[in-house]
Scaffold this motif. Structure first.
Motif, mmCIF file in Angstrom:
data_model
loop_
_atom_site.group_PDB
_atom_site.id
_atom_site.type_symbol
_atom_site.label_atom_id
_atom_site.label_comp_id
_atom_site.label_asym_id
_atom_site.label_seq_id
_atom_site.Cartn_x
_atom_site.Cartn_y
_atom_site.Cartn_z
ATOM 1 N N ASP A 69 12.721 4.231 -8.171
ATOM 2 C CA ASP A 69 12.304 4.946 -9.385
ATOM 3 C C ASP A 69 11.356 6.097 -9.060
ATOM 4 O OD1 ASP A 69 13.848 3.240 -10.893
ATOM 5 O OD2 ASP A 69 12.176 1.968 -11.529
ATOM 6 N N ILE A 70 10.399 5.838 -8.173
ATOM 7 C CA ILE A 70 9.431 6.876 -7.804
ATOM 8 C C ILE A 70 10.144 8.056 -7.146
ATOM 9 C CG2 ILE A 70 7.506 7.416 -6.250
ATOM 10 C CD1 ILE A 70 6.594 4.456 -6.682
ATOM 11 N N CYS A 71 11.046 7.760 -6.230
ATOM 12 C CA CYS A 71 11.763 8.829 -5.530
ATOM 13 C C CYS A 71 12.756 9.525 -6.454
ATOM 14 C CB CYS A 71 12.479 8.266 -4.310
ATOM 15 S SG CYS A 71 11.376 7.687 -3.001
ATOM 16 N N GLY A 72 13.402 8.739 -7.324
ATOM 17 C CA GLY A 72 14.362 9.325 -8.247
ATOM 18 C C GLY A 72 13.734 10.345 -9.168
ATOM 19 N N GLU A 73 12.513 10.069 -9.618
ATOM 20 C CA GLU A 73 11.803 11.010 -10.487
ATOM 21 C C GLU A 73 11.491 12.317 -9.778
ATOM 22 O OE1 GLU A 73 8.366 8.830 -11.614
ATOM 23 O OE2 GLU A 73 9.446 7.458 -12.968
ATOM 24 N N ARG A 74 11.474 12.292 -8.460
ATOM 25 C CA ARG A 74 11.091 13.481 -7.683
ATOM 26 C C ARG A 74 12.254 14.046 -6.879
ATOM 27 N NH1 ARG A 74 7.245 10.045 -8.718
ATOM 28 N NH2 ARG A 74 5.090 10.757 -9.039
ATOM 29 N N GLY A 75 13.428 13.498 -7.058
ATOM 30 C CA GLY A 75 14.608 14.026 -6.387
ATOM 31 C C GLY A 75 14.635 13.816 -4.899
ATOM 32 N N LEU A 107 0.837 -1.201 0.000
ATOM 33 C CA LEU A 107 0.000 0.000 0.000
ATOM 34 C C LEU A 107 0.871 1.250 0.000
ATOM 35 C CD1 LEU A 107 -2.812 1.260 0.136
ATOM 36 C CD2 LEU A 107 -2.678 1.094 2.648
ATOM 37 N N GLY A 108 1.947 1.225 0.772
ATOM 38 C CA GLY A 108 2.849 2.374 0.811
ATOM 39 C C GLY A 108 3.496 2.625 -0.539
ATOM 40 N N ILE A 109 3.892 1.566 -1.237
ATOM 41 C CA ILE A 109 4.482 1.734 -2.571
ATOM 42 C C ILE A 109 3.447 2.300 -3.538
ATOM 43 C CG2 ILE A 109 5.524 0.535 -4.526
ATOM 44 C CD1 ILE A 109 6.684 -1.473 -2.556
ATOM 45 N N GLU A 110 2.235 1.762 -3.476
ATOM 46 C CA GLU A 110 1.172 2.230 -4.366
ATOM 47 C C GLU A 110 0.882 3.713 -4.158
ATOM 48 O OE1 GLU A 110 -3.643 1.450 -4.945
ATOM 49 O OE2 GLU A 110 -2.393 -0.111 -4.029
ATOM 50 N N ASN A 111 0.924 4.148 -2.908
ATOM 51 C CA ASN A 111 0.586 5.538 -2.595
ATOM 52 C C ASN A 111 1.788 6.473 -2.607
ATOM 53 O OD1 ASN A 111 -2.194 5.126 -2.214
ATOM 54 N ND2 ASN A 111 -1.902 4.485 -0.087
ATOM 55 N N LEU A 112 2.988 5.945 -2.796
ATOM 56 C CA LEU A 112 4.188 6.773 -2.686
ATOM 57 C C LEU A 112 4.198 7.955 -3.659
ATOM 58 C CD1 LEU A 112 6.842 7.270 -1.260
ATOM 59 C CD2 LEU A 112 7.932 5.620 -2.792
ATOM 60 N N PRO A 113 3.800 7.779 -4.925
ATOM 61 C CA PRO A 113 3.776 8.973 -5.798
ATOM 62 C C PRO A 113 2.898 10.091 -5.239
ATOM 63 C CG PRO A 113 3.590 6.974 -7.103
ATOM 64 C CD PRO A 113 3.451 6.551 -5.667
ATOM 65 N N ASP A 114 1.707 9.752 -4.748
ATOM 66 C CA ASP A 114 0.823 10.776 -4.184
ATOM 67 C C ASP A 114 1.394 11.347 -2.896
ATOM 68 O OD1 ASP A 114 -1.020 10.560 -6.232
ATOM 69 O OD2 ASP A 114 -2.292 9.130 -5.167
ATOM 70 N N ILE A 115 2.025 10.513 -2.087
ATOM 71 C CA ILE A 115 2.631 11.005 -0.850
ATOM 72 C C ILE A 115 3.658 12.084 -1.157
ATOM 73 C CG2 ILE A 115 4.226 10.359 1.006
ATOM 74 C CD1 ILE A 115 2.751 7.672 1.179
ATOM 75 N N LEU A 116 4.546 11.804 -2.105
ATOM 76 C CA LEU A 116 5.611 12.757 -2.412
ATOM 77 C C LEU A 116 5.095 13.971 -3.177
ATOM 78 C CD1 LEU A 116 8.507 10.315 -3.362
ATOM 79 C CD2 LEU A 116 8.062 11.434 -1.167
ATOM 80 N N ASP A 117 4.043 13.795 -3.967
ATOM 81 C CA ASP A 117 3.498 14.911 -4.746
ATOM 82 C C ASP A 117 2.612 15.827 -3.907
ATOM 83 O OD1 ASP A 117 4.779 13.942 -6.982
ATOM 84 O OD2 ASP A 117 3.000 12.963 -7.825
ATOM 85 N N GLN A 118 1.981 15.279 -2.877
ATOM 86 C CA GLN A 118 0.985 16.043 -2.133
ATOM 87 C C GLN A 118 1.447 16.508 -0.755
ATOM 88 O OE1 GLN A 118 -2.916 14.133 -2.071
ATOM 89 N NE2 GLN A 118 -2.538 13.185 -4.073
ATOM 90 N N VAL A 119 2.553 15.950 -0.252
ATOM 91 C CA VAL A 119 3.004 16.295 1.095
ATOM 92 C C VAL A 119 4.413 16.866 1.025
ATOM 93 C CG1 VAL A 119 3.354 15.488 3.452
ATOM 94 C CG2 VAL A 119 1.613 14.405 2.013
ATOM 95 N N PRO A 120 4.552 18.177 1.031
ATOM 96 C CA PRO A 120 5.903 18.760 1.054
ATOM 97 C C PRO A 120 6.555 18.575 2.410
ATOM 98 C CG PRO A 120 4.240 20.481 1.237
ATOM 99 C CD PRO A 120 3.496 19.198 1.005
ATOM 100 N N GLY A 121 7.892 18.528 2.414
ATOM 101 C CA GLY A 121 8.615 18.443 3.673
ATOM 102 C C GLY A 121 9.174 17.074 3.995
#
Length: 286
Positions: free
Chosen positions: A235-241, A186-200
């Motif tokens: 990959d998800i984190c790499g795309e978002r630095g 579930l965490g992997i599935e939601n990781l793009p939204d987590i990083l895109d929607q939660v700054p910090g």
């Protein structure tokens, strides 16, 4: 003496460098040993160890190496103390983070974060409240005010602490690192939204132990299914630095860990007893 960057982990990550860290129990003997090490940071382990704020406070103090601080001409501790708190993301507890930060921790690692809501709570718990029209208001801070031990540990005034005790990279000059552990599907599935929607969020740490349990392959860290999960996180984190941490770095896997793109490398210190081993060998009891 300069007070430029107090958190060595953030300084390294912000510069695109690697960070070398380890887990440790919160006890004075371990803190003294680590104070003379080449680690950049220690994550005091209080998820699977008892929550003991007195031991944590003492460990912070014994981690300070006065000579190294003096030679660096900086207020920054030579080894940066971070705390992994006991509560899972879904529990949304905030008081563990508050107490660790109030003692002077420079970062909080949150276990088992799987949703956007849990991630937002993690960041908010590490920030002081501010008015809605203030810059960088979201995620709205929830941390209570009681930083007197932290200001003493950081070596700065209360006013300066308030200015610097915000989460990076949301606040570019912030000195608080928020790390989330992704430990299930579930965490992997939601990781793009987590990083895109939660700054910090400054760090994602792969929880490969619990993830392997969920996959039915306990601690089989080289299993293809687990490797695929870790690759997706990278990959998800790499795309978002966003930097990714590996919790089990060894001499055997470190080259691949670096090639894979991990930037927060956690390796366990190993005690050796050369005198004992040699003596046993010479006496025929080796």
């Amino acid at each position: 003496m300069t007070t430029s960057r107090l958190n060595k982990v953030i300084g390294a990550l912000d510069a695109g460098q690697h960070v070398f860290a380890t887990f440790s129990a919160a006890d004075t003997a371990s803190a003294i040993e680590l104070s003379n090490s080449d680690y950049d940071a220690v994550v005091f382990e209080m998820e699977h160890k008892p929550w003991d704020v007195n031991a944590l406070r003492d460990s912070f103090q014994y981690l300070l190496n006065r000579r190294r601080v003096h030679e660096a001409d900086s207020l920054a501790p030579d080894v940066t103390p971070i705390v992994r708190i006991p509560v899972n993301g879904a529990e949304k507890a905030q008081w563990h983070a508050k107490q660790a930060l109030d003692l002077g921790a420079f970062g909080i690692i949150w276990p088992h974060v799987s949703t956007v809501e849990e991630a937002r709570n993690a960041v908010a718990a590490c920030r002081y409240p501010r008015l809605p029209d203030a810059p960088r208001h979201e995620p709205a801070g929830l941390r209570g005010d009681g930083p007197h031990a932290a200001t003493r540990y950081w070596g700065i005034s209360n006013i300066e602490y308030y200015a610097r005790a915000d989460v990076w990279p949301l606040a570019p000059d912030g000195e608080i690192l928020v790390g989330l552990m992704i430990e299930d599907q579930l965490g992997i599935e939601n990781l793009p939204d987590i990083l895109d929607q939660v700054p910090g969020i400054g760090l994602i740490l792969v929880g490969e132990g619990d993830m392997s349990q969920e996959l039915g392959i306990p601690r089989q860290y080289e299993h293809p299914r687990l490797l695929e999960c870790k690759r997706r996180i990278l990959d998800i984190c790499g795309e978002r630095g966003v930097a990714v941490g590996h919790p089990h770095v060894t001499a055997d896997n470190v080259e691949r860990v670096l090639d894979d793109g991990y930037r927060f490398l956690m390796s366990a210190p190993v005690r050796t007893y050369p005198g004992l081993h040699k003596a046993r060998e010479l006496t025929g009891r080796g």
